[in-house]
Design an enzyme around this catalytic site. Sequence first.
Site, PDB file in Angstrom:
ATOM      1  N   SER A 223     -26.256  28.543   1.493  1.00 44.02           N
ATOM      2  CA  SER A 223     -26.476  27.414   2.412  1.00 44.02           C
ATOM      3  C   SER A 223     -27.738  26.609   2.150  1.00 44.02           C
ATOM      4  O   SER A 223     -28.000  26.252   1.018  1.00 44.02           O
ATOM      5  CB  SER A 223     -26.343  27.858   3.865  1.00 44.02           C
ATOM      6  OG  SER A 223     -25.038  28.349   4.105  1.00 44.02           O
TER       7      SER A 223
ATOM      8  N   CYS B  12     -25.305  31.909   5.040  1.00 44.79           N
ATOM      9  CA  CYS B  12     -23.980  32.470   5.301  1.00 44.79           C
ATOM     10  C   CYS B  12     -23.878  33.866   4.686  1.00 44.79           C
ATOM     11  O   CYS B  12     -24.892  34.484   4.359  1.00 44.79           O
ATOM     12  CB  CYS B  12     -22.895  31.544   4.749  1.00 44.79           C
ATOM     13  SG  CYS B  12     -23.118  31.142   2.994  1.00 44.79           S
TER      14      CYS B  12
ATOM     15  N   SER C 289     -22.027  23.375  -2.181  1.00 47.87           N
ATOM     16  CA  SER C 289     -23.021  23.052  -1.160  1.00 47.87           C
ATOM     17  C   SER C 289     -23.618  21.689  -1.444  1.00 47.87           C
ATOM     18  O   SER C 289     -23.755  21.288  -2.606  1.00 47.87           O
ATOM     19  CB  SER C 289     -24.130  24.102  -1.113  1.00 47.87           C
ATOM     20  OG  SER C 289     -23.680  25.311  -0.555  1.00 47.87           O
TER      21      SER C 289
ATOM     22  N   HIS D  78     -21.102  22.801   3.356  1.00 45.89           N
ATOM     23  CA  HIS D  78     -20.940  24.069   2.642  1.00 45.89           C
ATOM     24  C   HIS D  78     -19.468  24.461   2.669  1.00 45.89           C
ATOM     25  O   HIS D  78     -18.808  24.350   3.716  1.00 45.89           O
ATOM     26  CB  HIS D  78     -21.803  25.157   3.273  1.00 45.89           C
ATOM     27  CG  HIS D  78     -23.257  24.798   3.284  1.00 45.89           C
ATOM     28  ND1 HIS D  78     -24.031  24.823   2.155  1.00 45.89           N
ATOM     29  CD2 HIS D  78     -24.059  24.355   4.281  1.00 45.89           C
ATOM     30  CE1 HIS D  78     -25.250  24.423   2.451  1.00 45.89           C
ATOM     31  NE2 HIS D  78     -25.293  24.126   3.737  1.00 45.89           N
TER      32      HIS D  78
ATOM     33  N   GLU E  90     -11.669  29.957  -0.736  1.00 47.74           N
ATOM     34  CA  GLU E  90     -10.643  30.966  -0.992  1.00 47.74           C
ATOM     35  C   GLU E  90      -9.587  30.987   0.112  1.00 47.74           C
ATOM     36  O   GLU E  90      -9.904  30.881   1.294  1.00 47.74           O
ATOM     37  CB  GLU E  90     -11.272  32.353  -1.131  1.00 47.74           C
ATOM     38  CG  GLU E  90     -12.128  32.509  -2.384  1.00 47.74           C
ATOM     39  CD  GLU E  90     -13.600  32.263  -2.108  1.00 47.74           C
ATOM     40  OE1 GLU E  90     -13.896  31.354  -1.283  1.00 47.74           O
ATOM     41  OE2 GLU E  90     -14.445  32.959  -2.694  1.00 47.74           O
TER      42      GLU E  90
END
Length: 340
Positions: free
Chosen positions: A64, A78, A235, A248, A252
Amino acid sequence: MAVSGFEGFEKRLELYFSGDDPAAGNGLRRLNFYTIEKILHTVQCTVVSAVGNDFFDSYVLSESSLFVYPTKIIIKTCGTTQLLKSLRPLVESAATVGLTLSGCRYTRGTFIFPGVQPFPHTSFKDEVFYLEENLPDNLVYRKAAVLGPRSAAGEKWHVFSACDDSCTLMEDDSYTVEICMTELDRVLAKKFFRRFDDRRTGDSVGKEMTDVTGIRDVNRKALICDYAFDPCGYSMNGLAGGRYSTVHVTPEDDFSYASFECVGSVYDDREEFLRLLQKVVKVFRPAKLSVATTCPTGNDFWKGTAKTMESLGMRLRSRAADEFPGAGTVVFQAFSSRRN
């Protein structure tokens, strides 16, 4: 990386400082890079890219972002980072440039994988306890609350704020918006994967992602510092005068997540702000999202958000609001696509 998947939801800490002459020597911006790196290692992240302007310094982190102003620091991380462990080192480092902590605000959403978070992020109760134990005694006005549906299910917004007699965490003319998005459109999310055997730098691929995904169109006036991770993830920090925005992305399929945060003036054109929100949502087309807006108490800058989201096929699921000492009013709204 958590065994269940990568935790996209960020923890965010905002610290305000004061001193006899805080503007002298740029205050917190006088901290050297070694000091900043050492603090970040405590949190378990590193700097991957950086840029600054006349107002503040911006760092894209391995997890982040970090923003350093003369008298204010915003850090959000994160994954399984231990963000709150940066609190004491930041306060101690600020003391070396003649500044003392006068205000603190901590926010986060609902973790996707709460069971893998390390202490003190094992629960909001533990986070509040850690903050209470590590904040200096001069921060006498404190409040913690969880905004969202009363049932156990559903997205919630966790807020803690503390300040001394003199501190105002929310400027009279400013707002902060934090958008959290999950279940991203799979086709759009694929744009945040690097090509196989891509040997370019994270900075160069990041610039490409900024262009092809439409993120650059969100705010054309911003100076953008972007980075693409390997094999996926992205990011971005955007700088526009004294204001910032940040994006950000964890793309997946099983745990896709994206966030957008920006600060601005409540005296700006509200229609322009709502168009910005539309642009952000169109980049990701999430199935679920939440919008947390922090404004000066009595200001209704957040109004119009639900109608804007409805035009994008999102339905308002819950809304909650609360007032925090020195930090204004937080309005938290959760949405989901009409197909859900």
